[in-house]
Design an enzyme around this catalytic site. Structure first.
Site, PDB file in Angstrom:
ATOM      1  N   GLU A 282      63.236  27.331  21.402  1.00 49.61           N
ATOM      2  CA  GLU A 282      63.933  27.056  20.139  1.00 49.61           C
ATOM      3  C   GLU A 282      64.472  25.620  20.103  1.00 49.61           C
ATOM      4  O   GLU A 282      64.676  25.056  19.039  1.00 49.61           O
ATOM      5  CB  GLU A 282      65.083  28.063  19.961  1.00 49.61           C
ATOM      6  N   HIS A 303      48.661  40.222  39.668  1.00 44.17           N
ATOM      7  CA  HIS A 303      47.571  41.189  39.486  1.00 44.17           C
ATOM      8  C   HIS A 303      47.171  41.284  38.013  1.00 44.17           C
ATOM      9  O   HIS A 303      46.526  42.235  37.594  1.00 44.17           O
ATOM     10  CB  HIS A 303      47.998  42.549  40.046  1.00 44.17           C
ATOM     11  N   LYS A 417      62.334  34.621   7.786  1.00 44.47           N
ATOM     12  CA  LYS A 417      63.456  35.284   7.096  1.00 44.47           C
ATOM     13  C   LYS A 417      63.265  35.218   5.586  1.00 44.47           C
ATOM     14  O   LYS A 417      63.479  36.212   4.888  1.00 44.47           O
ATOM     15  CB  LYS A 417      64.787  34.616   7.466  1.00 44.47           C
TER      16      LYS A 417
HETATM   17  O1  PA5 Z   1      70.130  29.887  19.443  1.00 46.46           O
HETATM   18  C1  PA5 Z   1      70.318  30.192  18.265  1.00 46.46           C
HETATM   19  O2  PA5 Z   1      70.998  29.492  17.512  1.00 46.46           O
HETATM   20  C2  PA5 Z   1      69.736  31.458  17.706  1.00 46.46           C
HETATM   21  O3  PA5 Z   1      68.886  32.066  18.623  1.00 46.46           O
HETATM   22  C3  PA5 Z   1      70.839  32.421  17.315  1.00 46.46           C
HETATM   23  O4  PA5 Z   1      71.620  32.677  18.452  1.00 46.46           O
HETATM   24  C4  PA5 Z   1      70.290  33.721  16.764  1.00 46.46           C
HETATM   25  O5  PA5 Z   1      69.463  33.466  15.685  1.00 46.46           O
HETATM   26  C5  PA5 Z   1      71.430  34.649  16.331  1.00 46.46           C
HETATM   27  O6  PA5 Z   1      72.216  34.041  15.376  1.00 46.46           O
HETATM   28  P1  PA5 Z   1      73.626  34.592  14.990  1.00 46.46           P
HETATM   29  O7  PA5 Z   1      74.516  34.495  16.164  1.00 46.46           O
HETATM   30  O8  PA5 Z   1      74.089  33.713  13.866  1.00 46.46           O
HETATM   31  O9  PA5 Z   1      73.462  36.024  14.540  1.00 46.46           O
END
Ligand code: PA5
Length: 442
Positions: A282, A303, A417
């Site tokens: 990310e 394996h 989303k």
């Molecule tokens: O690293 C990030 O920002 C994302 O992976 C969020 O943690 C994830 O989308 C969850 O978001 P939120 O805490 O707003 O529900």
């Protein structure tokens, strides 16, 4: 044996890399300066950088007290969250727990997770598990609006209130969210839940050392102080190792190695790799750039994926997360008849065999054209996990800047989303909904 995480890159880089190492060392120094001076993109999300040294006693005591109360009241604690609001706690708890904790009775509640998928059967089975048992909920969402945890929270909140009554539910629901914004903040205020704040300047995947990670880890019965001490050690003394990893992986990337496979030989580290994939995936996968983070659990995956790694396309490098000491010793017994032919290792402990498998694999993969980075941790405990978490976080920030991306945003995750909301006819998505319907009709 060192008392810290170490990085060894001599099996990953050779003489022919000298020029590139020199050039990228300079880039890494500049990236480190950008990060530490807060002058780069995403600089409003650098609260994690000095978080370990800023965690105070009162904060830890408060988390420990809340955890102790939940441990007393609850047989299960459901931790609800996704992405960075889930993986940090999950990986530390998994790394420290008995592998078969789910099947054994122990002190304190069992920690179970929800809200990191939209699996109907998963939710059904979890509801079935906690029905008739006292349970608590830690609901974690920075934005407070993420769909997956919101659905899970609605279900388990309603179930808990019906099953144990409003008062028990109010006492045993804890919300970890933004100080002001989001639906979860509003809901928690209205219901009078205990809350913890995720600081504005700490993004989800860098939030393990906030209550996002610390509270569930403490509820699971682990030592959050030792975890923080490890992170402090890395914050203060870790730059050499952090830079070595950031430089090496970028040299390899420029050499055409587009995929980094994080390999472990320690089953309890499986979710550390899941957390690491989220952190790097990310943070770095942007503008059509970035090393693809993959992971394998060895020797299991030798394996299956072992064949690909040894002989497949040469676009990979491997980072082996190698653990020094196991917590327990199991000796392989001698057998008079030796029908299985294993007497040659009788008297050895199982980890000795595992270590030879690890060394043999690393040598074979290097021979097969897979550069091999080694990260060693002396043992799997709170302190070294704290070190490891901070090590990977800071290396990720530096590596992202070396790549020329903003490591602290995640614009790409909005695309699915938007489509999902349009398909679900969420108010405000009418235009996208019509466009998708037209597209699907073609
Ligand atoms: O690293 C990030 O920002 C994302 O992976 C969020 O943690 C994830 O989308 C969850 O978001 P939120 O805490 O707003 O529900």
């Amino acid at each position: 044996m060192s008392n810290s995480i170490q990085v060894i890159s001599k099996y990953a880089l050779g003489k022919s890399d000298d020029q590139r190492i020199k050039a990228l060392s300079a880039t890494a120094l500049a990236a480190k300066h950008t990060l530490e001076s807060g002058s780069g993109a995403g600089n409003d999300f650098l609260g994690w950088l000095h978080l370990p040294t800023n965690i105070d006693e009162q904060h830890l005591q408060d988390i420990e007290a809340c955890a102790a109360r939940m441990r007393q009241d609850c047989e299960y604690v459901i931790t609800i969250g996704i992405g960075g609001s889930y993986l940090g706690a999950k990986c530390v708890i998994e790394a420290l727990s008995d592998h078969f904790a789910a099947y054994k009775s122990g002190n304190g509640p069992k920690i179970v997770f929800a809200g990191s998928n939209i699996g109907e059967d998963y939710l059904y089975d979890l509801m079935d598990l906690v029905r008739g048992h006292k349970f608590g909920i830690i609901v974690i969402s920075k934005s407070g609006t993420t769909t997956e945890p919101a659905i899970a929270f609605r279900l388990f909140k309603e179930m808990l209130e019906k099953q144990e009554g409003k008062e028990f539910a109010q006492r045993n629901i804890v919300a970890v969210t933004d100080a002001r914004r989001g639906a979860l903040r509003g809901l928690a205020t209205q219901e009078g839940y205990k809350t913890y704040i995720i600081p504005d300047n700490v993004g989800g995947r860098f939030s393990v050392l906030t209550p996002v990670g610390l509270l569930p880890i403490a509820v699971a019965g682990f030592d959050i102080r030792a975890l923080v001490i490890g992170a402090v050690e890395m914050e203060i003394n870790g730059n050499k190792q952090i830079m070595e990893y950031a430089i090496a992986r970028n040299v390899l990337y420029q050499n055409g190695k587009k995929i980094e496979i994080l390999a472990n030989f320690t089953p309890r580290l499986h979710y550390i790799a899941e957390w690491w994939k989220q952190l790097y995936g990310e943070s770095e996968g942007k503008q059509h750039k970035g090393i693809f983070p993959a992971s394998v659990d060895f020797t299991t995956d030798l394996h299956s994926m072992g064949q690909w790694i040894q002989d497949g396309e040469r676009t990979i490098f491997e980072t082996v997360l190698s653990v020094g000491d196991q917590q327990h010793e199991v000796i392989i017994p001698r057998d008079e008849e030796d029908l299985d032919g294993l007497n040659y290792i009788a008297g050895k402990n199982v980890d000795y065999v595992n270590k030879m498998a690890e060394l043999g694999t690393r040598l074979a993969h290097v021979d097969g054209g897979v550069p091999n980075l080694l990260i060693t941790m002396p043992a799997v405990n709170e302190r070294y996990l704290g070190q490891l978490i901070y090590f990977f976080e800071k290396a990720c920030g530096i590596s992202g800047y070396m790549l020329g991306v903003n490591p602290f945003d995640q614009p790409g995750v909005e695309a699915y989303k938007r489509n999902m909301f349009a398909l679900l006819n969420k108010p405000g998505y009418e235009e996208q909904s019509a466009a998708i319907q037209a597209r699907l009709k073609k």
